[in-house]
Design a protein around this motif. Structure first.
Motif, mmCIF file in Angstrom:
data_model
loop_
_atom_site.group_PDB
_atom_site.id
_atom_site.type_symbol
_atom_site.label_atom_id
_atom_site.label_comp_id
_atom_site.label_asym_id
_atom_site.label_seq_id
_atom_site.Cartn_x
_atom_site.Cartn_y
_atom_site.Cartn_z
ATOM 1 N N GLN A 207 0.826 -1.206 0.000
ATOM 2 C CA GLN A 207 0.000 0.000 0.000
ATOM 3 C C GLN A 207 0.861 1.257 0.000
ATOM 4 O OE1 GLN A 207 -2.333 -0.771 3.505
ATOM 5 N NE2 GLN A 207 -3.945 -1.831 2.375
ATOM 6 N N SER B 64 1.331 3.718 -3.359
ATOM 7 C CA SER B 64 0.709 5.036 -3.254
ATOM 8 C C SER B 64 1.439 6.057 -4.114
ATOM 9 C CB SER B 64 0.670 5.501 -1.787
ATOM 10 O OG SER B 64 1.969 5.814 -1.302
ATOM 11 N N ASN C 156 -2.985 6.320 -5.644
ATOM 12 C CA ASN C 156 -4.213 5.970 -4.929
ATOM 13 C C ASN C 156 -5.217 7.109 -5.116
ATOM 14 O OD1 ASN C 156 -3.407 8.013 -3.125
ATOM 15 N ND2 ASN C 156 -2.513 6.551 -1.690
ATOM 16 N N GLU D 24 -6.268 -1.445 -5.972
ATOM 17 C CA GLU D 24 -6.145 0.008 -6.040
ATOM 18 C C GLU D 24 -6.656 0.539 -7.376
ATOM 19 O OE1 GLU D 24 -6.111 2.904 -3.981
ATOM 20 O OE2 GLU D 24 -4.587 1.645 -3.025
#
Length: 442
Positions: free
Chosen positions: A169, A173, A178, A239
């Motif tokens: 994550q 990003s 994101n 995502e």
């Protein structure tokens, strides 16, 4: 499996499940309300700034030196000062130059809000320690205390970079994006390079500032590159689908085109091949970038074999909805839900040599069958093939020396996206498959 290995596996699974739950609400370091103190707080020779590694330390102690000398993240802010960045900012009509615009700073450096910046914070430090490990004001002192534990550090705001889901994550990003920040089609059209990322490969090619030894595993659980690859594919696909469904998934009248396959539009007009045929669509269709979904198909066959068929069918329904203009967002949500249920199972799964070999040959067979007509799918497949083959080599399951020429040819085929030829890729895969089947140790 020895008793010690079973213990490490239990720790790893428990740690992952705990971290998945914790990070459902935990913010990425960029958005933490804790204060960032600055890289200077880590750079002392008595902390992480030693020139040489410490012999009897549980950590290397030279992490700052490795980062500052060898890691591209240390120079990510400086990129914003070059001519290309100035030109991009100009074309986008940004009110500030690139090195002062949040749209650039949010990924090219650690960019917390002014209230979360300590006296030692410097925006020009780029992606420094706290950009990945979390703002340190609550854990800087306590993490060196005699009774310090990893769990206590996490509770005080340290980010769980040892956890595959959390690390995926965090890395994605910026390297993919994101709902708060990502490289849009407009930014790419202004001159930004195409984004590409795969968690295990990028972890391996980065200059290591940690070592996986018995102490690391005791404190943080086992390390598994194949699991990291699988988790990375799931998080990336999740995502992309979340972005597709969000307001960021639109750009005026059009969908946000960066979420789709670049080469479904960007190819010579004389090139008549219909790469959309593999998803049951006709020519001229802008295809969703399904590179990670293609990888997940192989992962699902191993981790959740009873659900793999439904997953493949739901992805097919998504492609059909995108092509037909029907309710693509509802189909995207259904795929995303399947992936969400899969992530915890992937994290808890122990990939055997048979699993890895099956994934490796499955990826190759999919390519030979024409599933990687799109460059981005081929690119992900090559990184996956390389990672799984190297894993098998390290485990003594595959003789990697004989396949190096074929692997080199395969890498050459995907070296330039605008020159990619699916037929050449399939030929390279056939050569590689023959070498792998010969090199597998019985």
């Amino acid at each position: 499996m020895t008793a010690h290995q079973k213990l490490l596996m239990t720790i790893a699974v428990a740690g992952l499940l705990q971290a998945v739950a914790a990070h459902a609400a935990a913010p990425l370091p960029h958005y933490s309300m804790d204060k960032t103190l600055g890289v200077g707080t880590c750079a002392s020779s008595l902390c992480h700034g030693a020139i040489e590694t410490w012999k009897d330390s549980s950590v290397l102690q030279n992490e700052y030196v490795t980062w500052s000398r060898s890691d591209k993240h240390a120079r990510s802010y400086a990129v914003l000062l070059n001519d290309r960045s100035k030109e991009i900012a100009k074309k986008l009509a940004l009110p500030e130059p690139a090195h002062k615009s949040d749209v650039c700073l949010d990924c090219h450096t650690h960019n917390p809000k002014p209230a979360q910046r300590g006296e030692g914070f410097q925006i020009a430090d780029g992606i420094a320690c706290e950009a990945c490990h979390g703002p340190a004001n609550r854990w800087l002192t306590s993490h060196v205390e005699p009774d310090a534990t990893h769990a206590k550090n996490l509770a005080r705001g340290m980010y769980a970079t040892d956890n595959d889901v959390a690390r995926a994550q965090l890395c994605m990003s910026c390297h993919i994006g994101n709902q708060q920040k990502f490289v849009t089609h407009k930014i790419m059209a202004a001159g930004h390079p195409r984004m590409s990322f795969e968690l295990d490969t990028f972890t391996q090619i980065g200059p290591a500032h940690f070592r996986i030894d018995a102490d690391w595993q005791k404190r943080k659980g086992g390390w598994d590159g194949v699991r990291a690859w699988a988790i990375g594919q799931a998080v990336a696909a999740q995502e992309l689908l979340a972005l597709l469904q969000s307001p960021r998934g639109r750009d005026g009248l059009f969908p946000e085109l960066v979420l789709f396959d670049c080469h479904s539009c960007h190819h010579p007009m004389a090139d008549k091949r219909n790469t959309a045929a593999r998803v049951g669509a006709g020519p001229g269709i802008v295809r969703l970038n399904d590179a990670n979904l293609l990888m997940l198909r192989q992962i699902a066959r191993r981790v959740v074999p009873n659900e793999a068929g439904e997953f493949a069918q739901q992805v097919a329904r998504l492609h059909k909805a995108v092509a037909a203009g029907s309710d693509a967002l509802a189909q995207a949500r259904a795929v995303e839900e399947l992936i969400a249920s899969m992530i915890t199972k992937i994290g808890a799964y122990r990939f055997s040599g048979e699993d890895v070999g099956g994934i490796l040959l499955g990826l190759i067979d999919d390519g030979i069958a024409g599933q990687y007509t799109d460059y981005q799918g081929a690119e992900q497949a090559v990184m996956a093939v390389q990672s799984t083959a190297e894993f098998m080599g390290r485990q003594g399951l595959l003789r990697t020396q004989p396949i190096k020429p074929a692997m080199k040819r395969l890498l050459a085929v995907v070296a330039h996206d605008e020159k990619y030829q699916p037929a050449a890729f399939e030929r390279a895969l056939r050569d590689l498959k023959g070498g792998i089947e010969t090199g597998v140790k019985k």
